[in-house]
Write a protein that holds these residues in place. Structure first.
Motif, mmCIF file in Angstrom:
data_model
loop_
_atom_site.group_PDB
_atom_site.id
_atom_site.type_symbol
_atom_site.label_atom_id
_atom_site.label_comp_id
_atom_site.label_asym_id
_atom_site.label_seq_id
_atom_site.Cartn_x
_atom_site.Cartn_y
_atom_site.Cartn_z
ATOM 1 N N GLU A 120 0.813 -1.219 0.000
ATOM 2 C CA GLU A 120 0.000 0.000 0.000
ATOM 3 C C GLU A 120 0.846 1.269 0.000
ATOM 4 O O GLU A 120 1.847 1.367 0.707
ATOM 5 C CB GLU A 120 -0.933 0.000 1.211
ATOM 6 N N GLU A 122 0.497 5.760 -1.653
ATOM 7 C CA GLU A 122 -0.432 6.867 -1.876
ATOM 8 C C GLU A 122 0.121 7.836 -2.911
ATOM 9 O O GLU A 122 1.332 7.931 -3.128
ATOM 10 C CB GLU A 122 -0.705 7.617 -0.572
ATOM 11 N N ARG A 136 -5.288 6.354 -2.678
ATOM 12 C CA ARG A 136 -4.531 5.250 -2.080
ATOM 13 C C ARG A 136 -4.126 4.234 -3.148
ATOM 14 O O ARG A 136 -4.919 3.891 -4.013
ATOM 15 C CB ARG A 136 -5.365 4.566 -1.005
ATOM 16 N N GLU A 138 -3.231 0.432 -3.771
ATOM 17 C CA GLU A 138 -3.449 -0.867 -3.133
ATOM 18 C C GLU A 138 -2.220 -1.755 -3.242
ATOM 19 O O GLU A 138 -1.830 -2.420 -2.284
ATOM 20 C CB GLU A 138 -4.645 -1.570 -3.782
ATOM 21 N N SER A 174 -4.943 1.259 -7.938
ATOM 22 C CA SER A 174 -5.450 2.209 -6.951
ATOM 23 C C SER A 174 -6.680 1.648 -6.250
ATOM 24 O O SER A 174 -7.338 0.725 -6.733
ATOM 25 C CB SER A 174 -5.817 3.539 -7.621
ATOM 26 N N ARG A 175 -6.998 2.218 -5.117
ATOM 27 C CA ARG A 175 -8.285 1.987 -4.465
ATOM 28 C C ARG A 175 -9.352 2.779 -5.232
ATOM 29 O O ARG A 175 -9.020 3.697 -5.995
ATOM 30 C CB ARG A 175 -8.236 2.466 -3.018
ATOM 31 N N ASP A 177 -10.843 5.413 -5.054
ATOM 32 C CA ASP A 177 -10.858 6.707 -4.369
ATOM 33 C C ASP A 177 -11.112 7.875 -5.306
ATOM 34 O O ASP A 177 -11.187 9.018 -4.859
ATOM 35 C CB ASP A 177 -9.509 6.937 -3.672
#
Length: 504
Positions: A120, A122, A136, A138, A174-175, A177
């Motif tokens: 993880e 960012e 975020r 992943e 990515s998440r 988000d």
């Protein structure tokens, strides 16, 4: 550090016949590792080679050929993870993703599903001056690229080019988000910027070195907040994946179309089918490619030809110590050290080569603000107009710094400086020598300027009376003096002497 205000993602809201809908977006970025050799062979990764010229035996799946990990590619992936503030997994493993396609000679792709190299992280995405959001990450896993099928050379045949087969990719997942098309484009732009600063991917989307798979779904207001509380993806609606996007403009257009397509289906009482889709830029729409497979459909299993990767923390620390200054840190430093605005600092740090050029000019000229003004407005404007970038600029940092130094010394005016810039841009040469050879040096002798002012005033008595009634008309005299001196008179001195002579 940058002075940023973090805001939660603002979803794009689309009004449908039955109420409002919000977008939810996750992205998988496939970034080609900057390496001269492939992930598991020594074959070249050079773009533009003749078809099937960059193919080793292992790339072509010849019997008995075994993959050997390219350590440099792993190092580049670790470097990327560190640049994205991600967890580096000291133990990872490769898996086989099994499927058939003509440009995949092995019948499987070597990837990392269960134990990726990077965990993880960012990405900080700025959505306006001082406003930022976090997306975020992943995971980042390393995998080999497939080849390329070519269908438009002969209507009755398809061809396969294996040059890309085995090229190392970093899949950056990515998440969900991201909440709108503009934010998606900003995320890809920022990620590409970081990769270029790190030197781990050149970010060239035209050559396919950076491609985005975009997962799009829609939900009702409030559902995303429930997902955040429960981590239950059912709250986000059924997603569709748009494959192989290689343009910021197309990414935004595809997301907008796909969201409206899903809303229309749902409001008509139907259900969105989870599937993989392609975007057709000519028609401005997405179309179905295949039903969305799950991991078990690919029959993933650990690759028997490759042992798990085990790396040492000391090696990771060594890579971390060698990281360059990244965009956010550089932007903050430019603003602090040179007194630049947020906008100017953003423009100058958008590309690592641009930032290096500006910094060289500022260091040589000794004036960051003036250097920023000339680099952004004069040089970048001219390069953009002519379709060039800083790497093939005809004006070197030393030459531009030389022009700025002449301005600061009072040897040339701003107008003459622009004329000088044009000469250097088109003909080259040393700015100081050009000024001397062509007699461009600014007239600073107060006596010579005063004489010119007196002559203009004596020849225009009516204009003198008007200027005394309206002081703004004094600018006319300044213009006439500058014209009479060929633009060489010092403008500040001219203004001062004109005002004194007219009693203003």
């Amino acid at each position: 550090m940058l002075d940023l205000s973090f805001e939660p993602p603002k979803p794009k809201v689309i009004s449908g016949a039955t109420g409002a809908w919000e977008l939810v977006i996750g992205m998988e970025i496939h970034a080609q590792v900057s390496s001269q050799a492939k992930l598991f062979s020594g074959a070249s990764t050079r773009f533009g080679a003749e078809p099937n010229a960059n193919v080793a035996f292992v790339d072509a799946a010849m019997p008995g050929m075994l993959p050997v990990v390219n350590e440099f590619c792993i190092e580049q992936a670790v470097r990327t993870g560190l640049g994205l503030k991600a967890q580096i997994n000291l133990r990872s493993a490769f898996d086989r993703k099994n499927y058939f396609y003509p440009d995949l000679p092995q019948g499987y792709q070597i990837s990392q599903l269960y134990h990726p190299l990077v965990g993880e992280g960012e990405v900080l995405v700025e959505m306006g001056a001082g406003i930022a959001r976090l997306v975020r990450i992943e995971r980042i896993h390393v995998e080999q690229d497939a080849g390329k099928s070519i269908h438009d050379m002969d209507p009755n045949m398809s061809f396969v080019d294996l040059n890309r087969t085995g090229v190392a990719l970093m899949e950056i997942v990515s998440r969900p988000d991201i909440r709108g098309p503009e934010e998606a484009a900003a995320y890809v732009t920022k990620l590409r910027q970081i990769l270029r600063y790190l030197g781990t991917c050149d970010g060239n989307m035209q050559n396919g070195n950076l491609r985005a798979d975009v997962n799009v779904s829609v939900c009702r207001p409030g559902q995303y907040e429930k997902y955040q509380e429960t981590q239950d993806f059912d709250h986000l609606g059924t997603r569709c994946e748009i494959k192989n996007m290689n343009s910021m403009r197309f990414i935004q257009a595809a997301i907008d179309y796909e969201a409206r397509r899903q809303i229309a289906i749902l409001e008509d009482g139907g259900s969105v089918v989870q599937e993989t889709r392609l975007y057709d830029p000519d028609k401005g729409e997405t179309r179905s490619m295949r039903s969305k497979e799950e991991a078990h459909d690919y029959r993933y299993f650990p690759c028997p030809d490759l042992l798990p990767l085990e790396i040492e923390q000391a090696w990771v620390d060594e890579i971390a110590a060698s990281l360059p200054e990244l965009p956010d840190a550089k932007k903050a430093r430019f603003m602090a050290d040179f007194g630049l605005t947020d906008y100017d600092a953003s423009v100058l740090t958008a590309d690592v080569a641009n930032a290096a050029y500006f910094e060289a000019v500022a260091a040589q000229a000794g004036d960051g603000k003036l250097a920023a003004n000339w680099v952004i407005n004069e040089l970048f404007g001219r390069l953009k107009k002519e379709g060039h970038d800083i790497t093939d600029s005809p004006v070197s940092s030393a030459q531009l710094a030389g022009i700025i130094a002449l301005i600061k010394a009072g040897d040339i005016s701003g107008k003459i400086a622009k004329d000088l810039f044009e000469i250097v841009y088109t003909e080259g040469g040393d700015p100081a020598q050009i000024v001397e050879a062509r007699g461009l040096k600014q007239v600073t002798d107060a006596g010579a300027i005063e004489k010119a002012v007196d002559e203009i005033i004596a020849a225009n008595p009516a204009q003198v009376e008007k200027a005394k009634q309206n002081p703004k008309l004094a600018g006319w005299f300044v213009g006439q003096v500058m014209k009479a001196t060929g633009g060489k008179a010092n403008p500040a001195a001219v203004n001062q002497i004109v005002s004194a002579k007219l009693g203003l």
